[in-house]
Design an enzyme around this catalytic site. Structure first.
Site, short mmCIF file in Angstrom:
data_model
loop_
_atom_site.label_atom_id
_atom_site.label_comp_id
_atom_site.label_asym_id
_atom_site.label_seq_id
_atom_site.Cartn_x
_atom_site.Cartn_y
_atom_site.Cartn_z
N HIS A 544 0.81 -1.22 0.00
CA HIS A 544 0.00 0.00 0.00
C HIS A 544 0.84 1.27 0.00
O HIS A 544 0.37 2.31 0.44
CB HIS A 544 -0.90 0.03 1.24
CG HIS A 544 -1.94 -1.04 1.26
ND1 HIS A 544 -3.22 -0.85 0.82
CD2 HIS A 544 -1.87 -2.34 1.62
CE1 HIS A 544 -3.90 -1.97 0.94
NE2 HIS A 544 -3.09 -2.89 1.43
N LYS A 736 -7.69 13.95 5.63
CA LYS A 736 -6.87 12.74 5.51
C LYS A 736 -5.74 12.84 6.52
O LYS A 736 -5.59 13.89 7.16
CB LYS A 736 -6.30 12.57 4.10
CG LYS A 736 -5.69 13.84 3.49
CD LYS A 736 -5.32 13.66 2.04
CE LYS A 736 -6.47 13.86 1.08
NZ LYS A 736 -6.57 12.91 0.02
N ARG A 737 -4.95 11.78 6.69
CA ARG A 737 -3.80 11.88 7.59
C ARG A 737 -2.92 13.04 7.14
O ARG A 737 -2.81 13.32 5.93
CB ARG A 737 -2.98 10.58 7.58
CG ARG A 737 -3.58 9.48 8.40
CD ARG A 737 -3.63 9.79 9.87
NE ARG A 737 -2.35 9.66 10.52
CZ ARG A 737 -2.00 8.66 11.33
NH1 ARG A 737 -2.85 7.69 11.60
NH2 ARG A 737 -0.81 8.62 11.89
N LYS A 742 1.19 14.60 1.20
CA LYS A 742 -0.22 14.91 0.90
C LYS A 742 -0.44 16.42 0.76
O LYS A 742 -1.51 16.87 0.37
CB LYS A 742 -1.13 14.34 1.98
CG LYS A 742 -1.14 12.80 2.01
CD LYS A 742 -2.10 12.27 3.04
CE LYS A 742 -2.00 10.76 3.27
NZ LYS A 742 -2.73 9.97 2.28
N THR A 847 -8.26 6.73 -1.31
CA THR A 847 -9.62 6.20 -1.36
C THR A 847 -10.62 7.30 -0.96
O THR A 847 -11.80 7.20 -1.32
CB THR A 847 -9.79 5.01 -0.40
OG1 THR A 847 -9.14 5.33 0.83
CG2 THR A 847 -9.19 3.75 -0.97
N LYS A 851 -14.73 8.36 -2.24
CA LYS A 851 -15.92 8.63 -1.42
C LYS A 851 -16.54 9.98 -1.82
O LYS A 851 -17.75 10.11 -1.95
CB LYS A 851 -15.54 8.64 0.06
CG LYS A 851 -15.02 7.29 0.53
CD LYS A 851 -14.26 7.38 1.85
CE LYS A 851 -13.42 6.13 2.03
NZ LYS A 851 -12.41 6.27 3.09
#
Ligand code: NBG
Length: 1000
Positions: A544, A736-737, A742, A847, A851
């Site tokens: 992952h 998100k984290r 990111k 992911t 959503k």
């Protein structure tokens, strides 16, 4: 070895009970260890009379149970001779069959032989007479065989006794005794789901489970009672599914994952069971509101981020698509920490989620296995062959907790079995005898620390002993359980790959490959080659990450001390692999050392990813781009060696949780326009919305649904932060984290830029500004300083902007604290725009974007991970794409800093440096990290195109019809990103499993 409730072992402890089975307490199991008794420890081999005509020699080695009748052996009774593989609770089931048929057991004998036992029952009918009538004898034999085989609905996974639904023998000519008839009549029914029955069940649970009186139960207790009522229904289905799987004996998938982010269970369960409305009706008649009770539930947060939530989505799809699957994980007492913000700084608080009980789990005190650690390995000779024996230094008990996972639109309910560590049953008599009782107890209690706490780093794995212990504890318990289940019906390990698929969810469970080798070679005494052949056919491995630092390495010293035999096996696997490799590539030492499972560095370590690749039949990434990166960069050498092993499986999320549960209004609207609810199981139908993408009526209804969700979110924001936000503003979300790659920092810097622009605008210009509510949420790993500073910066900027009356509703910045699954369920449906802005080549898949997409939220994104495939589905024109492409990244990193960042970027960084938002010194390192040559994640070079994408989003938002159309097309094009599609793909091309649908 299972600790179980078997009367077989009751005999072992209390031989005097043997001749009087009636005196056995069949309902109160003894927690003792089940292991095949060695021959010399036979306790009851008291054969009466001549040896019966037993099973043929062919049968002796067969796993098929046999029942023979020996009428001649006694004049007073009929003897039934049963030979079967020893398994949990079997004797209990057999005894029950006789009882139910109204027969009397006068006497019984048992003889053990390896894994098998031969049991002889001397039986009379209800009048105390010998049974001689052939028809009756046949019926009894048939009933016994069905019960032993689990085919008659007698055996259950946990051997708590026979379930009577679907029972076969009760129609037998002998007829059950009146008591049994009564028991059947009572147990033969399913719980009803009409509101009155639900009310009765709920109130019974208020009184008998929660122990509250009718005058004194509050919302939380009402939730508990409701949850228990739903759980009862889950258990019925769970039983039926497990029995059905047992009867059909299909190949099963075992999904091994150290992390599952399940979130709340109630809403998901009532939707999947199809009783949401009935529950709501039942409650409202009692004066309770379903939604209010659902809010009482806490999140089960047994995982960190994407990987863990993906596991939860995949479990939902496995159940819904009727696959014979089990999940295995750890039951951490402390889930992911709670994020508390004080003065804008993140603080971590323990999440003792079990404090208020967990109605969704079923504790299986009798399903437990010993897990060994430390010690030494000795060489012994067995049957002339030398073999290794591991003498452990410490043993801990793993106890099972089952969590039923219901499918949607099906009776199938699969199991997620989580292990908790408990002290084992062996006592250190020495310390007890020396009087150090308290210390002895405290020491034993330490065992529980193994499953105590989830590690909160989602991608850096230092070799920590406790972490390694968790991994092995999980792997060992799960495999003992899996092998025990396999041996229940099979006696040849060559069949193992036909019946078992083991999925490694990242490298955390990779020790499983070594453990299977150890069990097969050391305990089952298979030859190395035969065992290796089996291992190579059962494991598949999903990775992952693309980040090299996230690939686990375990120091050899640590592994060797904790698991000495495993280290030997790893060395042997590696030796064989290196020999094979030399034959293929010659003495290319550079390559050999890169591919070796053992890394010879300053700290000699085991590379868990290499181990997993070598031992698995397939390896996959989680998006097409990720898989390409694995093939061309991360595992390039392995790809060249074994191209056939590499697959790609783009992630997906479950529409049940992410639309049906979390966005009921959108769910109803979609069903209305498609004219069916079938899309909830068959997501491809969503594409049908395309046809109406320009329909004015749909637009109006779509906008209304979005507005309702925005109102819900606005209320939450106000309650949580005190900030009132305008519903006309664009709700722009990044949740998100928190991680440098990111790029939450990029988002915050652009918000500063927007703020600065507004401040410098004339009044007339300001009128054209599209108002924004920027929402950021996410947790930083406790030791991740940069991420924590980003959170603080977000708060500092929010403080300034939100209190600037001059800017007013044009811009707000909200940090949503303690982001978790439930928060996501609230935020996602209310978002207009969502950001997925990682530096290209860093997000394996993502992911969250799926959503948002399903919920009709537009994406502002880089071409990274699964976004690339989203573009293919909905078209670039329906999203806001920006930034460097993956192939451009290396060159950009080489470029000198002067070429990278535009002036606006330097300007906003300067504002932070100059203390515009306070904490000048504290933020200095953040600024240093994105300027000059240290801008590894390319914030500067992507800034200009990021601002352009933001401007395009503003422009599109002004045209609400256009925006709504893009939103509808986003939902319509999201079908490919359902976890149902991913799971079907895995089932077909990786696991080789087929649906096994339990009849309704
Ligand atoms: C994450 C990746 C995501 C991916 C999920 C699920 C971890 C360790 N990795 O990109 O970062 O979507 O896994 O595959 O959580």
């Amino acid at each position: 070895m299972a600790t179980i409730s078997s009367p077989l072992l009751v005999f072992h402890h209390r031989p005097s009970d043997f001749s009087s089975p009636q005196s056995l307490n069949l309902h109160r199991p003894f927690p003792v260890q089940l292991k095949p008794l060695p021959r010399h420890s036979f306790i009851c081999n008291s054969w009466v009379g001549p040896k019966p005509a037993g099973p043929s020699t062919a049968d002796v080695n067969s796993a098929t149970p046999t029942v023979t009748v020996d009428a001649a052996v006694s004049t007073d009774s009929t003897s039934f001779v049963i030979r079967a593989r020893n398994k949990i609770g079997l004797l209990q089931v057999i005894t029950r069959v006789f009882k139910v048929l109204g027969l009397h057991i006068d006497k019984a004998t048992v003889e053990f032989e390896g894994d098998f036992f031969t049991q002889k029952f001397f039986v009379t009918d209800s009048h105390g007479r010998k049974i001689e009538d052939q028809e009756n004898l046949d019926r009894i034999t048939k009933a016994l065989l069905e019960a032993i085989d689990g085919g008659g609905g007698w055996g259950t996974e946990t051997s708590v006794g026979p379930s009577t639904r679907g029972i076969v023998v009760r129609r037998a000519g002998l007829g059950p005794k009146p008591q049994a008839e009564r028991m059947f009549a009572l147990m033969d029914r399913f719980l009803s789901n009409d509101p009155v029955s639900l009310q009765k069940d709920i109130l019974d649970h208020v009184e008998y489970t929660v122990a509250r009186s009718r005058f004194s139960f509050d919302d939380f207790e009402a939730y508990q009672a409701l949850a228990h009522s739903v759980r009862d229904r889950l258990i019925e289905r769970w039983h039926d599914t497990q029995q059905y799987f047992k009867r059909k004996d299909p190949k099963r998938l075992y999904f091994l994952s150290l992390e599952f982010l399940m979130g709340r269970s109630l809403s998901n369960s009532v939707i999947n069971l199809g009783i949401r409305d009935q529950c709501a009706d039942a409650l409202s008649q009692l004066g309770f509101e379903y939604e209010v009770l659902a809010e009482q539930e806490g999140d089960a947060a047994l995982g960190n981020g994407g990987l863990a939530r993906l596991s939860a989505c995949q479990m939902d799809s496995l159940a819904t698509l009727d696959y014979p699957a089990w999940g295995y994980g750890l039951r951490y007492q402390y889930g992911l920490f709670r994020q508390v913000i004080l003065d804008g700084f993140q603080h971590e608080q323990p999440d003792y989620w079990l404090n208020f009980g967990n109605p969704w789990e079923i504790e299986r005190v009798h399903v437990s296995y010993p897990v060994k650690f430390y010690g030494t390995v000795e060489e012994e000779t067995l049957n002339g062959k030398s073999c290794k024996v591991w003498l452990p230094g410490e043993t801990v008990e793993a106890v099972a907790y089952d969590n039923p996972i219901p499918g949607y639109g099906t009776r199938n309910t699969i199991n997620l079995r989580l292990w908790a560590a408990k002290p084992d049953g062996q006592y250190d008599m020495e310390s007890y005898n020396t009087g150090d009782y308290i210390n002895a107890v405290v020491n034993r209690q330490r065992a529980e620390t193994i499953s105590c706490v989830l590690y909160p780093d989602d991608r850096s794995y230092q070799g920590k002993e406790l972490r390694l212990k968790q991994h092995y504890f999980f792997v060992s318990a799960s495999l003992q359980d899996i092998i025990r289940r396999f041996k229940d019906g099979h006696n040849n390990f060559d069949d193992f790959p036909e019946k078992v698929a083991l999925q490694l969810n990242d490298t955390h469970p990779s020790l499983a490959v070594v453990e299977v080798m150890r069990v097969l070679v050391d305990e089952e005494h298979l030859g190395w080659d035969q065992a290796w052949n089996i291992v190579c056919r059962i494991f598949s491995f999903t990775t992952h990450t693309v980040l090299p630092e996230a690939l686990e390495k375990i120091p050899v010293d640590l592994l060797g001390s904790l698991l000495p035999r495993h280290l030997q096996i790893i060395y042997d696997i590696n030796f064989n692999f290196m020999e094979e490799l030399k034959k293929r590539i010659g003495l290319d030492f550079n390559r050999l050392s890169q591919m070796s499972i053992v890394e010879e560095g300053a700290v000699k370590s085991i590379r868990m990813a290499n181990l997993s690749i070598v031992c698995s039949h397939t390896v996959n990434g989680v998006s097409r781009m990720h898989s390409e990166l694995l093939k061309t960069r991360v595992f390039k050498d392995f790809y060249e060696l074994w191209p056939h092993k590499f697959q790609y499986k783009t992630n997906g999320v479950t529409q049940r949780r992410w639309i049906v549960v979390s966005n009921p209004s959108l769910c109803a609207l979609i069903s209305k326009w498609l004219g069916t609810e079938a899309w909830i199981r068959d997501i491809d139908l969503l594409i049908g919305l395309q046809e109406f993408a320009a329909d004015a009526d749909l637009h109006q209804e779509w906008k209304m649904v979005r507005k309702v969700n925005k109102m819900r979110l606005a209320e939450y924001i106000e309650a949580m932060s005190g900030v009132k936000v305008s519903l006309d503003a664009m709700f722009d979300v990044q949740i998100k984290r928190i991680h440098e790659y990111k790029r939450q920092l990029l988002n915050i810097l652009s918000i500063i830029h927007r703020y600065d622009c507004i401040k410098n605008m004339e009044k007339t210009q300001r009128r054209k500004v599209v108002p924004r509510v920027c929402i950021v949420g996410g947790k930083a790993a406790p030791g991740y300083e940069v991420a924590k500073k980003i959170i603080k910066l977000c708060h500092a900027v929010a403080e300034k902007i939100n209190n600037d009356a001059d800017v007013g509703d044009l811009l707000k910045l909200i940090f949503v604290p303690d982001y978790n699954v439930s928060v996501a369920e609230l935020v996602i449906p209310g978002a207009d725009l969502s950001q997925h802005i990682s530096t290209a080549g860093h997000e394996a898949s993502g992911t969250g974007c799926m959503k948002f997409l399903m919920n009709g939220c537009l994406l502002l994104a880089t071409a990274d991970g699964s976004t690339v495939e989203i573009i293919e589905e909905i078209g670039e024109e329906n999203m806001f794409l920006f930034g460097a492409k993956v192939h451009e990244v290396p060159a950009l990193r080489e470029k000198s800093s002067d070429h990278k960042a535009p002036l606006q970027f330097s300007h906003v960084v300067r504002m932070v440096r100059d203390g515009h938002f306070g904490f000048k010194d504290y933020f200095k390192s953040l600024c240093d990290g994105v300027e000059g040559d240290s801008d590894f994640y390319l914030l500067g070079s992507d800034f200009a195109s990021y601002l352009e994408a933001q401007a395009a989003a503003d422009k599109a938002f002004v045209d609400q019809e256009k925006w709504t159309q893009m939103s509808i097309l986003s939902t319509a094009g999201s079908g490919r990103f359902s976890s149902d599609r991913t799971i079907e793909d895995y089932a077909e091309t990786t696991w080789g499993i087929e649906p096994c649908k339990c009849p309704s």
